[in-house]
Design a protein around this motif. Structure first.
Motif, PDB file in Angstrom:
ATOM      1  N   ASN A   1       2.821   0.443   5.344  1.00  0.00           N
ATOM      2  CA  ASN A   1       2.498   1.289   6.499  1.00  0.00           C
ATOM      3  C   ASN A   1       1.053   1.751   6.483  1.00  0.00           C
ATOM      4  O   ASN A   1       0.562   2.274   7.484  1.00  0.00           O
ATOM      5  CB  ASN A   1       3.423   2.512   6.543  1.00  0.00           C
ATOM      6  N   GLY A   2       0.371   1.554   5.371  1.00  0.00           N
ATOM      7  CA  GLY A   2      -1.015   1.998   5.270  1.00  0.00           C
ATOM      8  C   GLY A   2      -2.024   1.046   5.885  1.00  0.00           C
ATOM      9  O   GLY A   2      -3.226   1.350   5.895  1.00  0.00           O
TER      10      GLY A   2
ATOM     11  N   ARG B   1       0.275  -6.770  11.007  1.00  0.00           N
ATOM     12  CA  ARG B   1       1.699  -6.950  11.266  1.00  0.00           C
ATOM     13  C   ARG B   1       2.318  -7.851  10.201  1.00  0.00           C
ATOM     14  O   ARG B   1       1.617  -8.521   9.441  1.00  0.00           O
ATOM     15  CB  ARG B   1       1.904  -7.512  12.674  1.00  0.00           C
TER      16      ARG B   1
ATOM     17  N   ALA C   1       7.704  -0.794   1.586  1.00  0.00           N
ATOM     18  CA  ALA C   1       7.537  -0.357   2.979  1.00  0.00           C
ATOM     19  C   ALA C   1       6.537   0.774   3.088  1.00  0.00           C
ATOM     20  O   ALA C   1       5.739   0.832   4.034  1.00  0.00           O
ATOM     21  CB  ALA C   1       8.889   0.072   3.553  1.00  0.00           C
ATOM     22  N   GLN C   2       6.548   1.702   2.133  1.00  0.00           N
ATOM     23  CA  GLN C   2       5.626   2.830   2.179  1.00  0.00           C
ATOM     24  C   GLN C   2       4.180   2.374   2.079  1.00  0.00           C
ATOM     25  O   GLN C   2       3.287   2.907   2.748  1.00  0.00           O
ATOM     26  CB  GLN C   2       5.949   3.803   1.029  1.00  0.00           C
TER      27      GLN C   2
ATOM     28  N   LYS D   1       5.677  -3.108  13.497  1.00  0.00           N
ATOM     29  CA  LYS D   1       4.847  -3.910  12.594  1.00  0.00           C
ATOM     30  C   LYS D   1       5.474  -5.266  12.294  1.00  0.00           C
ATOM     31  O   LYS D   1       4.798  -6.164  11.822  1.00  0.00           O
ATOM     32  CB  LYS D   1       4.600  -3.149  11.287  1.00  0.00           C
TER      33      LYS D   1
ATOM     34  N   ILE E   1      12.697  -1.249   7.141  1.00  0.00           N
ATOM     35  CA  ILE E   1      12.645  -0.220   8.182  1.00  0.00           C
ATOM     36  C   ILE E   1      13.312   1.061   7.696  1.00  0.00           C
ATOM     37  O   ILE E   1      12.834   2.177   7.954  1.00  0.00           O
ATOM     38  CB  ILE E   1      13.302  -0.743   9.473  1.00  0.00           C
TER      39      ILE E   1
ATOM     40  N   ASP F   1      -2.948  -1.796   9.284  1.00  0.00           N
ATOM     41  CA  ASP F   1      -2.626  -2.060  10.689  1.00  0.00           C
ATOM     42  C   ASP F   1      -2.013  -3.441  10.909  1.00  0.00           C
ATOM     43  O   ASP F   1      -1.466  -3.708  11.973  1.00  0.00           O
ATOM     44  CB  ASP F   1      -3.895  -1.940  11.551  1.00  0.00           C
TER      45      ASP F   1
ATOM     46  N   GLY G   1      11.014   3.171   5.786  1.00  0.00           N
ATOM     47  CA  GLY G   1       9.922   3.833   6.490  1.00  0.00           C
ATOM     48  C   GLY G   1       8.952   2.914   7.200  1.00  0.00           C
ATOM     49  O   GLY G   1       8.008   3.390   7.835  1.00  0.00           O
ATOM     50  N   LEU G   2       9.151   1.601   7.136  1.00  0.00           N
ATOM     51  CA  LEU G   2       8.245   0.681   7.822  1.00  0.00           C
ATOM     52  C   LEU G   2       8.426   0.799   9.332  1.00  0.00           C
ATOM     53  O   LEU G   2       9.555   0.817   9.837  1.00  0.00           O
ATOM     54  CB  LEU G   2       8.507  -0.763   7.384  1.00  0.00           C
ATOM     55  N   ALA G   3       7.323   0.895  10.072  1.00  0.00           N
ATOM     56  CA  ALA G   3       7.387   0.989  11.533  1.00  0.00           C
ATOM     57  C   ALA G   3       7.954  -0.309  12.114  1.00  0.00           C
ATOM     58  O   ALA G   3       7.543  -1.408  11.723  1.00  0.00           O
ATOM     59  CB  ALA G   3       6.004   1.266  12.104  1.00  0.00           C
ATOM     60  N   GLU G   4       8.887  -0.171  13.038  1.00  0.00           N
ATOM     61  CA  GLU G   4       9.535  -1.352  13.616  1.00  0.00           C
ATOM     62  C   GLU G   4       8.531  -2.248  14.333  1.00  0.00           C
ATOM     63  O   GLU G   4       8.684  -3.470  14.360  1.00  0.00           O
ATOM     64  CB  GLU G   4      10.626  -0.916  14.594  1.00  0.00           C
TER      65      GLU G   4
END
Length: 309
Positions: A194-195, A199, A190-191, A244, A236, A197, A239-242
């Motif tokens: 997040n780098g 989805r 997940a980390q 995405k 999530i 854009d 740390g993964l943005a929801e």
């Protein structure tokens, strides 16, 4: 005879304080001030106007009256500052009147632009693949599960598959409960995700071993969907943005990893796809459903048939 006295004449001299012309100097002073204001305004305009605009103004005042009123070739009917030829350098005198020449048409190669966008996106996904591989090698916990982490690039984007091994399953048997080490893997992934854009699409897979109740009760379809959602929650939590996450599906055993062995443990897996733009657009378009025009047409047909709304 009596002596006559001469009449006494008294002259009164009236001092005038300027008469009707006493305020003339005020008018002259006002004219002077007005002229000075006009002068300073002219100086300010000349100082704040660009050289090109000044040349255009000068060209305008060089225009003959006939050209200004009737049109034609002249020195001021073009925005060009080139003396003589204007927009047509082959002419020796005068300029081309606006409207005589066609504006240059700009063309854009949409296919080339789309290909360039896809090339840049593919380069980013290859870079993400390298970063994931480096992260796996640098993390002692992930490194021991390296054989279960399969990373490749497909037509849909970058695919990360976490597969089962015979003695190292990701989930409890016939359950959507994640093993502790599976949670660690998902948190670290997940980390890195997040780098970028792009989805995410997440799918759960099982082997072909059926439940005792068959397909009518709780089956591999429900199990694969539950495992996919459990994995989504851990991503999530890591740390993964929801925002995405675009798609979460359970595919049961319909897309086996090993076609020759439907019961092979490697078929039990979680597939995470970092989608490229083309795949994301296709899913979004498919999920958007019926467009407004089709919905209106369907409603008209129902009204004609007298069907209940």
């Amino acid at each position: 005879m009596s002596e006559q006295k001469a009449p006494i004449v008294i002259k009164r001299v009236r001092k005038k304080a300027g008469g009707h012309h006493g305020g003339a100097w005020k008018i002259a002073y006002a004219d002077f001030v007005t002229a000075m204001m006009a002068f300073f305004l002219l100086m300010w305009l000349l100082g704040s106007t660009t050289k090109g605009d000044l040349e255009g103004i000068a060209e305008y005042f060089k225009t003959p009256l006939k050209v200004a009123m009737q049109g034609g070739s002249g020195s001021g009917d073009s925005s060009s500052v080139i003396k003589g030829g204007g927009t047509d350098l082959t002419r020796k005198s005068g300029q081309i009147q606006r409207g005589q020449t066609q504006a240059e048409k700009k063309t854009y190669n949409l296919k080339a632009a789309q290909a360039e966008i896809e090339r840049i996106e593919a380069a980013k996904l290859r870079d993400l693949k390298k970063r994931l591989e480096v992260a796996i090698d640098a993390n002692p916990t992930l490194k021991q599960f390296k054989r279960q982490l399969l990373i490749d690039i497909t037509s849909e984007g970058l695919r990360i598959q976490i597969v089962d091994e015979q003695n190292r399953p990701m989930f409890n048997l016939a359950s959507a409960e994640l093993q502790p080490y599976t949670k660690v893997i998902l948190h670290d992934i997940a980390q890195v995700l997040n780098g970028v854009d792009n989805r995410i699409s997440l799918s759960g897979h099982t082997d072909a071993t059926p439940y005792a109740s068959g397909e009518r009760g709780y089956s591999n379809w429900e199990l694969s969907a539950d495992r996919a959602n459990a994995s989504r929650r851990e991503l999530i939590a890591g740390g993964l943005a929801e925002s995405k996450m675009l798609r979460v599906v359970g595919l049961a055993s319909s897309v086996p990893f090993n076609n020759a062995g439907p019961h092979d443990p490697v078929n039990r897996r979680i597939s995470i796809i970092v989608m490229n733009k083309r795949t994301e657009d296709a899913i979004t378009k498919e999920a958007s459903g019926v467009n407004v025009a089709d919905a209106d047409a369907a409603r008209d047909e129902l009204d004609k048939a007298g069907a209940p709304k």
